[in-house]
Design a protein around this motif. Structure first.
Motif, PDB file in Angstrom:
ATOM      1  N   SER A 174       0.945  -0.959  -0.006  1.00  0.00           N
ATOM      2  CA  SER A 174       0.088  -0.109   0.121  1.00  0.00           C
ATOM      3  C   SER A 174       0.803   1.202   0.173  1.00  0.00           C
ATOM      4  O   SER A 174       1.411   1.552   1.238  1.00  0.00           O
ATOM      5  N   GLY A 175       0.935   1.906  -1.219  1.00  0.00           N
ATOM      6  CA  GLY A 175       2.196   3.087  -1.227  1.00  0.00           C
ATOM      7  C   GLY A 175       3.296   2.345  -1.120  1.00  0.00           C
ATOM      8  O   GLY A 175       3.651   1.383  -1.629  1.00  0.00           O
ATOM      9  N   ALA A 176       4.127   3.078  -0.414  1.00  0.00           N
ATOM     10  CA  ALA A 176       5.582   2.243   0.135  1.00  0.00           C
ATOM     11  C   ALA A 176       5.502   1.511   1.175  1.00  0.00           C
ATOM     12  O   ALA A 176       6.662   1.141   1.795  1.00  0.00           O
ATOM     13  N   ARG A 177       4.418   1.065   1.695  1.00  0.00           N
ATOM     14  CA  ARG A 177       4.414   0.315   3.035  1.00  0.00           C
ATOM     15  C   ARG A 177       3.776  -1.195   2.706  1.00  0.00           C
ATOM     16  O   ARG A 177       3.313  -1.339   1.478  1.00  0.00           O
ATOM     17  N   THR A 178       4.203  -2.081   3.437  1.00  0.00           N
ATOM     18  CA  THR A 178       3.974  -3.458   3.199  1.00  0.00           C
ATOM     19  C   THR A 178       2.975  -3.906   4.377  1.00  0.00           C
ATOM     20  O   THR A 178       3.665  -3.641   5.549  1.00  0.00           O
ATOM     21  N   VAL A 179       1.933  -4.364   4.302  1.00  0.00           N
ATOM     22  CA  VAL A 179       1.062  -4.603   5.461  1.00  0.00           C
ATOM     23  C   VAL A 179       0.513  -6.129   5.445  1.00  0.00           C
ATOM     24  O   VAL A 179       0.263  -6.617   4.268  1.00  0.00           O
ATOM     25  N   LEU A 180       0.324  -6.681   6.798  1.00  0.00           N
ATOM     26  CA  LEU A 180      -0.408  -8.097   6.753  1.00  0.00           C
ATOM     27  C   LEU A 180      -1.548  -7.850   7.543  1.00  0.00           C
ATOM     28  O   LEU A 180      -1.385  -7.403   8.653  1.00  0.00           O
ATOM     29  N   ARG A 181      -2.659  -8.069   6.808  1.00  0.00           N
ATOM     30  CA  ARG A 181      -3.832  -8.072   7.505  1.00  0.00           C
ATOM     31  C   ARG A 181      -4.337  -9.463   8.281  1.00  0.00           C
ATOM     32  O   ARG A 181      -4.179 -10.410   7.324  1.00  0.00           O
ATOM     33  N   LEU A 182      -4.506  -9.535   9.462  1.00  0.00           N
ATOM     34  CA  LEU A 182      -4.952 -10.599   9.962  1.00  0.00           C
ATOM     35  C   LEU A 182      -6.195 -10.927   9.448  1.00  0.00           C
ATOM     36  O   LEU A 182      -7.343 -10.372   9.176  1.00  0.00           O
ATOM     37  N   PRO A 183      -6.713 -12.569   9.274  1.00  0.00           N
ATOM     38  CA  PRO A 183      -7.949 -12.849   8.879  1.00  0.00           C
ATOM     39  C   PRO A 183      -8.687 -12.622   9.909  1.00  0.00           C
ATOM     40  O   PRO A 183      -8.295 -12.714  11.025  1.00  0.00           O
ATOM     41  N   ASP A 184     -10.144 -12.541   9.696  1.00  0.00           N
ATOM     42  CA  ASP A 184     -11.095 -12.209  10.741  1.00  0.00           C
ATOM     43  C   ASP A 184     -11.049 -13.051  11.798  1.00  0.00           C
ATOM     44  O   ASP A 184     -11.290 -12.876  12.872  1.00  0.00           O
ATOM     45  N   ALA A 185     -10.774 -14.632  11.506  1.00  0.00           N
ATOM     46  CA  ALA A 185     -10.881 -15.244  12.514  1.00  0.00           C
ATOM     47  C   ALA A 185      -9.915 -15.256  13.501  1.00  0.00           C
ATOM     48  O   ALA A 185      -9.841 -15.616  14.849  1.00  0.00           O
ATOM     49  N   ASP A 230       8.503  -3.944   7.696  1.00  0.00           N
ATOM     50  CA  ASP A 230       9.403  -3.076   7.064  1.00  0.00           C
ATOM     51  C   ASP A 230      10.454  -4.073   6.129  1.00  0.00           C
ATOM     52  O   ASP A 230      10.187  -5.224   6.248  1.00  0.00           O
ATOM     53  N   GLU A 231      11.175  -3.634   5.315  1.00  0.00           N
ATOM     54  CA  GLU A 231      12.110  -4.416   4.344  1.00  0.00           C
ATOM     55  C   GLU A 231      12.616  -5.403   4.941  1.00  0.00           C
ATOM     56  O   GLU A 231      13.012  -6.380   4.658  1.00  0.00           O
ATOM     57  N   GLY A 232      13.284  -4.796   6.165  1.00  0.00           N
ATOM     58  CA  GLY A 232      14.173  -5.938   6.825  1.00  0.00           C
ATOM     59  C   GLY A 232      13.677  -7.032   7.262  1.00  0.00           C
ATOM     60  O   GLY A 232      14.258  -8.179   7.277  1.00  0.00           O
ATOM     61  N   LYS A 285      12.573  -9.243   4.364  1.00  0.00           N
ATOM     62  CA  LYS A 285      13.791  -9.886   3.877  1.00  0.00           C
ATOM     63  C   LYS A 285      14.149 -11.044   4.777  1.00  0.00           C
ATOM     64  O   LYS A 285      14.373 -12.544   4.252  1.00  0.00           O
ATOM     65  N   ALA A 286      14.290 -11.024   6.279  1.00  0.00           N
ATOM     66  CA  ALA A 286      14.717 -11.984   7.102  1.00  0.00           C
ATOM     67  C   ALA A 286      13.546 -13.119   7.359  1.00  0.00           C
ATOM     68  O   ALA A 286      14.011 -14.124   7.234  1.00  0.00           O
ATOM     69  N   ALA A 287      12.308 -12.821   7.015  1.00  0.00           N
ATOM     70  CA  ALA A 287      11.192 -13.757   6.619  1.00  0.00           C
ATOM     71  C   ALA A 287      11.090 -14.248   5.446  1.00  0.00           C
ATOM     72  O   ALA A 287      10.167 -15.417   5.234  1.00  0.00           O
ATOM     73  N   GLY A 288      11.636 -14.133   4.336  1.00  0.00           N
ATOM     74  CA  GLY A 288      11.585 -14.554   2.999  1.00  0.00           C
ATOM     75  C   GLY A 288      10.589 -14.260   2.509  1.00  0.00           C
ATOM     76  O   GLY A 288       9.710 -15.207   1.687  1.00  0.00           O
ATOM     77  N   THR A 289       9.867 -12.966   2.662  1.00  0.00           N
ATOM     78  CA  THR A 289       8.407 -12.895   2.075  1.00  0.00           C
ATOM     79  C   THR A 289       8.439 -11.434   1.398  1.00  0.00           C
ATOM     80  O   THR A 289       9.491 -10.800   1.788  1.00  0.00           O
ATOM     81  N   GLY A 290       7.323 -10.969   0.843  1.00  0.00           N
ATOM     82  CA  GLY A 290       7.222  -9.829   0.387  1.00  0.00           C
ATOM     83  C   GLY A 290       5.716  -9.569  -0.087  1.00  0.00           C
ATOM     84  O   GLY A 290       4.803 -10.433   0.042  1.00  0.00           O
ATOM     85  N   PRO A 291       5.417  -8.367  -0.647  1.00  0.00           N
ATOM     86  CA  PRO A 291       4.121  -8.117  -1.031  1.00  0.00           C
ATOM     87  C   PRO A 291       3.457  -9.148  -2.215  1.00  0.00           C
ATOM     88  O   PRO A 291       4.403  -9.412  -3.090  1.00  0.00           O
TER      89      PRO A 291
END
Length: 188
Positions: free
Chosen positions: A25-36, A75-77, A80-86
């Motif tokens: 979202s723009g310059a940010r990366t967000v993880l939205r929790l599932p409702d449950a 954040d990007e760090g 990277k540490a978690a091996g994931t991205g948008p």
């Protein structure tokens, strides 16, 4: 693992596991929790957690989305540490903690606090980290520089009269000015 961490885990005994895709979202990366997953957390507002994403652990504060759910910024760090991205799914575990990390106090509030009367400085250090998070969140919840300046001034004024927390704002609303619209998380 520290003894304090073990005690916190034993007290909460709540571990919420889920998979979720990261969103840009723009310059940010967000993880939205599932409702449950959000419904299992102890609060509709902010929740301090010990989190694991794809095996990488860290402590953070999960934010409310304004619709009785939660999200976290990555954040990007951390990505990277978690091996994931948008656009990628991540395996996530969150465990609510009783101990809150210290908030990052924005420079304008920090400068004003450092020049505030001694009793305000003492109160700032006497309140809980969670209460400090609320003050920081309230100050940060606006894009308007004049409103922000006024909120910093009001923080000092309220604390001068002994107030330990800001009042009159919805703790379950999304207050991040970059990601919020009408108190709700609004992703691109």
């Amino acid at each position: 693992m520290t003894a304090e961490r073990e005690q916190n885990m034993a007290k909460s005994k709540l571990s919420v596991r889920f998979e979720a895709a990261l969103q840009a979202s723009g310059a940010r990366t967000v993880l939205r929790l599932p409702d449950a997953a959000s419904k299992k957390l102890p609060s509709r507002g902010q929740v301090a957690v010990h989190a694991t994403i794809n095996g990488h652990t860290f402590d953070t504060v999960i934010e409310p989305d304004g619709e009785f759910g939660h999200w976290m910024s990555l954040d990007e760090g951390l990505q990277k540490a978690a091996g994931t991205g948008p656009g990628k799914k991540a395996t996530v575990k969150v465990e609510p903690r009783e101990e809150w990390p210290e908030p990052r106090v924005p420079p304008d509030l920090r400068a004003t606090l450092s020049s505030a009367p001694r009793e305000v400085q003492e109160l700032w250090h006497a309140i809980t980290p969670r209460a400090r998070w609320e003050w920081v969140r309230w100050v940060n919840a606006t894009k308007n520089p004049d409103t922000r300046k006024r909120r910093v001034e009001v923080t000092i004024s309220k604390m001068s009269s002994g107030k330990r927390r800001p009042c009159c704002f919805n703790l379950a609303s999304c207050t991040d000015p970059e990601l919020s619209k009408s108190g709700k998380l609004a992703l691109d």
